[in-house]
Design an enzyme around this catalytic site. Structure first.
Site, short mmCIF file in Angstrom:
data_model
loop_
_atom_site.label_atom_id
_atom_site.label_comp_id
_atom_site.label_asym_id
_atom_site.label_seq_id
_atom_site.Cartn_x
_atom_site.Cartn_y
_atom_site.Cartn_z
CG ASP B 525 76.27 21.60 7.70
OD1 ASP B 525 75.54 22.49 7.23
OD2 ASP B 525 75.73 20.32 7.68
CG ASP B 723 75.67 16.30 7.35
OD1 ASP B 723 75.82 17.64 6.79
OD2 ASP B 723 74.88 15.86 7.56
CG ASP B 727 78.52 20.86 4.64
OD1 ASP B 727 78.10 22.05 4.57
OD2 ASP B 727 77.91 19.95 5.34
#
Lengths: 49, 827
Positions: B525, B723, B727
């Site tokens: 990410d 995080d 996600d």
């Protein structure tokens, strides 16, 4: 040596008692949390004051 | 410890220390942003300041900082506290009380609350001082591993919402601890496992004692009646262990057979049963060897090994459960008569719901009236609050910070974004194919070989010496019972997991390390993972003197960009804090702000807005375009209608990202970026860290991330590093999901691994460690197979005796233990 026929069952009975106590402690939750109690040892006893 | 009390340890924040560590937050030790450096004890955020004030008011501060100082690991700053100012009114609802509040004694009640952010001894200390802070609280116990506080209180004096507000005030946001049923089941399981170990251990010890007498007899001779007595003693002791704790292996083996697979339990069960039945037969017959000591010790050692492995990754909290807990269960519905508190289930689309400041949003919807800012961190991991006004979409689980909002409901409950994400997480966690672990794969062939060799032994000895055929086959089965083989994986894994936890990487599943064995795709990410997740000043063009004027004006804004200016130019601010006066500063929403500084009109804001009323020099246009291309946010500064300065803000790439990514690639992983951010921004970050453009996927919704991950799973293992809650589903779907430092707690719940120190280096460390652990597992398996080979040879040739078996078995287990302790990899 014949005393072994008496001593052995006696010793095992004693061991059985300790196993019973240990199982009771486990089921009373004394071993549920194995991390936090170690940390409590560092607290000062300021509550008592 | 009275001496320590007599000389009070200065909390970090007392004058002596402040001179040295002027930049460290007096509460958490994080760096204090310049804008907050004016007052004497400096705090990094209002959260820390509020917590510190509460601690001081309660007289708890000196002891708290004392405990914190004494127990802090290294110089890692504590996780910043974040009081949320929620009201927790939902905890006083009868529905909540009926479900969660249990009577403790006649007058007292007990409630279990899940606390976010507890992580160290000082947290334990603070939570357990709750009785001193709140009258009516009888006791408070924190279980750090599970993050559950059990509070005993007098319901006549204090309400659950007050408990929650007090704990929140300490900086630990409270969630009702759902899944009490699942947790009780886990607790029962834990207790049963420990009871089995205690029982099996006691029996193993005693059988061993009796067996020593028998070994002595084997060398020095022994009267037959004593020998028979000891054998019967062993038999009577071992039977309960085999039928009690040992049933775990029998059941596991049967289950595996029924499912058509092979499991480590199968060879163990065969060995145990052979030893038990053969020994019982020989005891009754009064001739031949008995192996009760081996059976009893095997059961004990294997149970202990499995318990160690389970305990090493105990911290797992049920991800889906926590996600659902983020949204409250009741809402304040507006109807003709006024406001009524109703449960979420009764809400329909187009109902109007009131959300007070400090409350979490209960539903997805559109803002009808009101303007406020929302804390999205639970949903996205993003730290900056977002301002919302009428007509804008808002989502359940976010927190309303500043003002009352009226929201028109579009979805409630399971249909909200958070509800759907929770379902996605659950679905993918369930659907993930279990891997066949190395030891289990080996077990299949092992059983086959051992049974074949046993058959050969029976046949061969039947021809040579029929009386010894069965005895030798039984001896073979018991000495090849894979004790060391069964311990090989649990020990290697628990050592690796324990070491990596100390290094700040918490591994939740035993098979995670084995899942990382083969390199494949690794998706990162962007925000908060690859970058710092904070807005910073990255580029500045303009005269130095202008900086002071900009700061003077920006001091009137709470916008994240204003903070970016203050963070970057702290030195100017410190040199002349209030040297430049500013009159009539006016903010223009998100566009920017203007005011008079030193007699000149200053306008700072987005290029479009600034250029409405200012002329720009030739360099300004290309400069803005260049910044936009790099994914940055450009800001222009105009003085009296002429653009004189320009700043660019962005999210800086983490310092260790390039090196960590290089390490990952060196291990053979194909690294890509999977982000919800604008594709241009993602491309720009990709360029900086060396990820090729075709692997930079921007604009990915949470659903698109899951799709990408599941698609790539067809081609091999996929690791997802992220995080935010956005996600979470992708983390659950991936072969291994890794949650990074500072992420939303729900995302950490969905991940298989989470990292408690900042940066990407821990991710690379984890892969190193997985490699080392796997090498150790292989070495352990080889060692234990070598011992089995020696034992099998002796048994087949009829040269084994119970005492040789009794030496071989612990020797092989000890070898495996030492081999596990000595595994390589950074710790």
């Amino acid at each position: 040596m014949n005393v072994i026929f008496v001593m052995l069952p006696l010793a095992l009975a004693l061991a059985g008692l300790f196993v019973f106590l240990c199982l009771r402690a486990i089921n009373a939750g004394q071993y549920d949390d194995l991390d936090t109690p170690a940390l409590r040892a560092v607290f000062d006893d300021d509550e008592a004051a | 410890m009275s001496p320590e009390l007599a000389t009070p340890v200065a909390p970090p924040g007392a004058p002596a220390r402040r001179a040295v560590e002027a930049l460290a937050c007096a509460h958490c030790g994080a760096t204090v942003p310049p804008a907050r450096r004016s007052e004497a004890p400096a705090y990094c955020c209002s959260g820390c300041e509020a917590v510190a004030a509460i601690l001081r008011a309660q007289g708890l501060d000196a002891s708290y900082y004392h405990v914190l100082e004494r127990t802090r690991a290294g110089d890692a700053p504590a996780v910043p506290a974040r009081p949320t100012e929620r009201t927790y009114a939902e905890l006083d609802e009868p529905a909540f009380q009926a479900q969660h509040v249990k009577p403790a004694t006649d007058a007292l009640a007990r409630v279990e609350l899940y606390l976010e952010g507890v992580h160290c001894a000082a947290c334990v200390w603070l939570v357990e001082r709750l009785p001193r802070v709140l009258p009516g609280v009888a006791g408070s116990r924190l279980d750090l591993g599970r993050q559950i506080a059990t509070v005993t209180f007098d319901p006549a004096v204090v309400r659950p919402s007050q408990l929650a507000r007090a704990l929140d005030g300490f900086g630990y946001p409270v969630h009702p601890s759902r899944g009490a049923v699942a947790r009780d089941a886990r607790r029962r399981e834990d207790r049963a496992a420990l009871s089995r170990i205690a029982f099996a251990g006691a029996i193993a010890g005693n059988v061993m004692l009796l067996s020593f007498a028998l070994y002595g007899g084997a060398f020095a001779g022994m009267e037959a009646r004593f020998e028979a007595f000891f054998r019967w003693g062993c038999l009577l002791l071992t039977v309960p262990s085999y039928l009690g704790p040992g049933r775990v292996f029998l059941r596991g083996a049967l289950g595996a057979l029924r499912a058509g697979g092979v499991h480590m339990d199968l060879p163990i069960a065969i060995g145990l049963t052979a030893g038990m039945v053969g020994g019982a037969w020989n005891t009754i017959a009064g001739a031949g060897e008995v192996y009760f000591d081996a059976v009893a010790v095997l059961i004990f050692l294997l149970l202990a090994g499995r318990w160690l492995e389970r305990r090493a990754h105990r911290r797992a909290s049920d991800a889906a459960e926590l996600l659902a807990a983020l949204a409250p269960t009741t809402a304040r519905r507006l109807d003709g008569a006024g406001v009524r508190e109703v449960s979420i289930e009764t809400l329909r689309a187009d109902d109007l719901v009131e959300v007070r400041a400090g409350d979490p949003l209960p539903v997805d919807g559109v803002v009808e009236t009101g303007a406020s800012s929302l804390d999205l961190s639970l949903l996205t991991g993003e730290s900056a609050p977002r301002t919302v006004g009428p007509g804008e979409r808002v989502h359940a689980g976010t927190l309303n910070l500043t003002a009352r909002l009226v929201v028109r409901v579009t979805e409630a409950g399971e249909d909200t974004r958070v509800g759907k994400l929770a379902r996605l997480v659950e679905e993918h966690a369930r659907r993930r194919a279990p891997i066949v672990r190395l030891a289990d794969r080996l077990a299949g062939r092992f059983v086959l070989v051992v049974l074949l060799v046993a058959l050969v032994t029976v046949v061969a000895w039947a021809l040579l010496d029929p009386a010894r055929a069965i005895d030798n086959a039984v001896a073979l089965l018991i000495v090849t019972c894979p004790c060391a083989l069964g311990l090989a994986t649990p020990l290697a894994v628990s050592v690796a997991v324990g070491r990596s936890a100390r290094a700040g990487v918490v591994v939740k599943g035993g098979d995670v390390l084995e899942r990382l064995a083969r390199p494949g795709r690794l998706w990162l990410d962007k925000t908060g993972t690859l970058t710092e997740g904070k807005t910073r000043l990255l580029d500045w063009t303009g005269p130095d003197a202008l900086r002071r004027d900009v700061l003077a004006l920006e001091a009137h804004s709470a916008h994240p960009l204003a903070r970016g200016f203050q963070d970057a130019w702290f030195d100017e601010l410190a040199a002349a804090p209030q040297a430049t006066a500013c009159d009539g500063a006016v903010t223009r929403g998100e566009a920017g702000l203007e005011g008079a500084v030193a007699g000149r009109r200053l306008r700072i804001g987005s290029p479009a807005w600034v250029l409405e009323a200012s002329r720009a020099p030739a360099w300004a246009g290309p400069w803005v375009d260049r910044q936009l291309l790099q994914g940055r946010t450009p800001v222009l500064v105009a003085q009296d209608g002429l653009v004189v300065g320009a700043a660019a803000f962005g999210d800086r790439v983490r310092a260790d990202a390039v090196e960590a990514l290089a390490r990952l690639r060196a291990r053979g992983w194909r690294v890509g970026i999977l982000s919800g951010d604008h594709p241009d921004v993602v491309l720009s970050v990709g360029r900086q860290v060396g990820v090729p453009p075709q692997d930079c996927l921007g604009g990915s919704t949470p659903e698109a991330k899951v799709e990408r991950v599941t698609h790539d799973l067809l081609g091999g293992p996929v690791v997802m590093v992220g995080d935010g809650v956005n996600d979470a589903a992708a983390l659950a779907a991936a072969t291994v999901g890794i949650g990074v430092h500072g992420g939303a707690e729900a995302a950490l719940g969905a991940a298989d691994v989470f990292v408690t120190r900042p940066g990407l280096a821990p991710v690379a460390d984890l892969l190193d460690r997985a490699d080392a652990a796997l090498a150790t597992i292989r070495r352990n398996l080889a060692l234990s197979l070598a011992y089995n080979l020696v034992g099998a040879t002796l048994a087949v040739t009829g040269m084994i005796t119970p005492w040789i078996a009794a030496i071989l078995m612990p020797l092989s287990s000890l070898t495996v233990i030492f081999s596990s302790m000595r595994q390589g990899g950074r710790s």
